[in-house]
Write an enzyme that holds these catalytic residues in place. Sequence first.
Site, PDB file in Angstrom:
ATOM      1  N   GLU A 289       0.839  -1.208   0.000  1.00 18.09           N
ATOM      2  CA  GLU A 289       0.000   0.000   0.000  1.00 18.09           C
ATOM      3  C   GLU A 289       0.869   1.252   0.000  1.00 18.09           C
ATOM      4  OE1 GLU A 289      -2.735  -0.747   3.272  1.00 18.09           O
ATOM      5  OE2 GLU A 289      -3.990  -1.930   1.947  1.00 18.09           O
TER       6      GLU A 289
ATOM      7  N   GLU B 290      -5.366  -8.660  -1.151  1.00 16.86           N
ATOM      8  CA  GLU B 290      -6.011  -8.562   0.160  1.00 16.86           C
ATOM      9  C   GLU B 290      -7.492  -8.325  -0.055  1.00 16.86           C
ATOM     10  OE1 GLU B 290      -4.524  -5.845   3.155  1.00 16.86           O
ATOM     11  OE2 GLU B 290      -2.456  -6.167   2.506  1.00 16.86           O
TER      12      GLU B 290
HETATM   13  C1  BG6 Z   1      -4.437  -3.454   4.703  1.00 19.20           C
HETATM   14  C2  BG6 Z   1      -3.048  -3.708   5.228  1.00 19.20           C
HETATM   15  O1  BG6 Z   1      -4.584  -2.124   4.480  1.00 19.20           O
HETATM   16  O2  BG6 Z   1      -5.504  -3.727   5.541  1.00 19.20           O
HETATM   17  C3  BG6 Z   1      -2.971  -4.816   6.263  1.00 19.20           C
HETATM   18  O3  BG6 Z   1      -2.165  -3.990   4.178  1.00 19.20           O
HETATM   19  C4  BG6 Z   1      -4.137  -4.682   7.216  1.00 19.20           C
HETATM   20  O4  BG6 Z   1      -1.735  -4.742   6.890  1.00 19.20           O
HETATM   21  C5  BG6 Z   1      -5.435  -4.824   6.432  1.00 19.20           C
HETATM   22  O5  BG6 Z   1      -4.102  -5.582   8.269  1.00 19.20           O
HETATM   23  C6  BG6 Z   1      -6.689  -4.798   7.272  1.00 19.20           C
HETATM   24  O6  BG6 Z   1      -6.707  -3.675   8.085  1.00 19.20           O
HETATM   25  P1  BG6 Z   1      -6.918  -3.807   9.654  1.00 19.20           P
HETATM   26  O7  BG6 Z   1      -6.722  -2.469  10.193  1.00 19.20           O
HETATM   27  O8  BG6 Z   1      -8.289  -4.328   9.826  1.00 19.20           O
HETATM   28  O9  BG6 Z   1      -5.902  -4.791  10.105  1.00 19.20           O
END
Ligand code: BG6
Length: 492
Positions: free
Chosen positions: A192, A387
């Site tokens: 990101e 993701e």
């Molecule tokens: C993404 C990141 O933005 O979101 C991860 O690359 C992160 O590292 C994921 O864990 C989910 O966000 P969160 O805050 O729910 O863990």
Amino acid sequence: MKEFPKGFLWGGATAANQFEGGWKEGGKGVSVSDVALFKDPKSMAELLDVHGNCDINDEMIKAALATDDEVYYPKRHGIDFYHHYKEDIALLAGMGFTVYRMSIAWSRIFPRGDEKEPNEEGLAFYDAVFDECRKYGMEPLVTISHYEPPLALAMDYNGWYDRRAIEFFTHYVDVITKRYKDKVKLWLTFNEVDSIIRHPFMTGGLIESRFAPEKFEEVCFQAMHHQFVASALAVKIAHENIPDCKVGCMLTKLTYYAYTCKPEDVLEQQQRMRSIYCFSDTQVHGEYPAYLLARYKNKNLDIKMTEEDLGIMKAYPVDFISFSYYSSSCVAKNAEGAELTAANTVTAIKNPYIPSSEWGWQIDPIGLRISLVDLYDRYRKPLFVVENGLGAKDVVEADGSVQDDYRIDYLKQHIQQMYKAIEEDGVELMGYTTWAPIDLISNSTNQMSKRYGFIYVDVDDYGKGTYKRSKKKSYDWYKEVIGSNGASILNE
Ligand code: BG6
């Protein structure tokens, strides 16, 4: 019978800083994530304090370094993958993963970031991890920097604001791509990369309070420029060391809709999307888009860049585009009166047509299709969803099971939209890795109770528990999706 294209990669994604633990073992140095404080947001107002969730100053770092506490610094223990990696990789392989996205903790290889010689114990650890992956036929997809800059770079160099970070990073890339040349063929440079604007410390090692407030935007964009040059050099180095590898960029796909059809709102939406696309535009086309240069000029941002930098960026663009997608949001020229909600480290306007997760992130599977089409039309390069997932408070039943139908439902709908983007919209998609196949610490709040996994890990927000792993209902469901190459949910 519908199914995904042959060779489509299926798996899950994790990051060292949120699940590896062993923060002081094996010669590892302290990273920026090891000083991140646990938050327990009790209300939407607290969740909306996204800046507060990511902010840090020298006093806070000093206090963190003075203690070995792991309760209020949960990323120090993560889920202790460091000692459970064989068991964890076997569990992931049990779902039939063909790809596993993970990251290397930079500070495990270079504890301070500026050393000449790498830490052999750290290198050996990832050798063992990759061997384990390969044993099960899982292709590692490795993020080189996922919120893990060594803390010393932040403290002693002002992180990526200092040009020397390029040299330190490229040395690190050279070391790991030489070492793992036979084991890792898929790489991502910065997780990101756009997040430097939203959480400058985690991504860029920038301690905001050290800079004059009116200069901080310039500082962020200067650091970002250094990351662009370093990322292009990483592409070059990786290709030289591993001729058959592919290197991608990684973007937070924050998908915005105009709150109304007022031209002012549509313009606002376009501008907001450009504030994200400026990162991938630069990494894919190898040059700054005109609109970003115009922004520098109009805001008097003096970003130092040499001709050589621009030449490097142009010569080594990325091979593919990867991104995270969790939710969509609305945007308006004037948000007054509109209901606000949280999204991935941003505050957004609530869309009245779609539901939200317990953390306020708006659930929008069609938004994933829209995102895929937008990105593919813009770049005509292969995409990779690295993701996607639902953070939820899971309940362990008396018999030990976790009935996470809400997670199955979320993932199913997103995968179905992904299929449509491939089949009906002609998008070229390399694969899909869910966030995260095994429970781990949340990035934004440092909570353990925000769980994403198919595998439950018995540890709570305060680090208490047995760390025992168990399969949730979604485990067998995803296994069937992968085993049938998507057919199990595309032909219902
Ligand atoms: C993404 C990141 O933005 O979101 C991860 O690359 C992160 O590292 C994921 O864990 C989910 O966000 P969160 O805050 O729910 O863990």
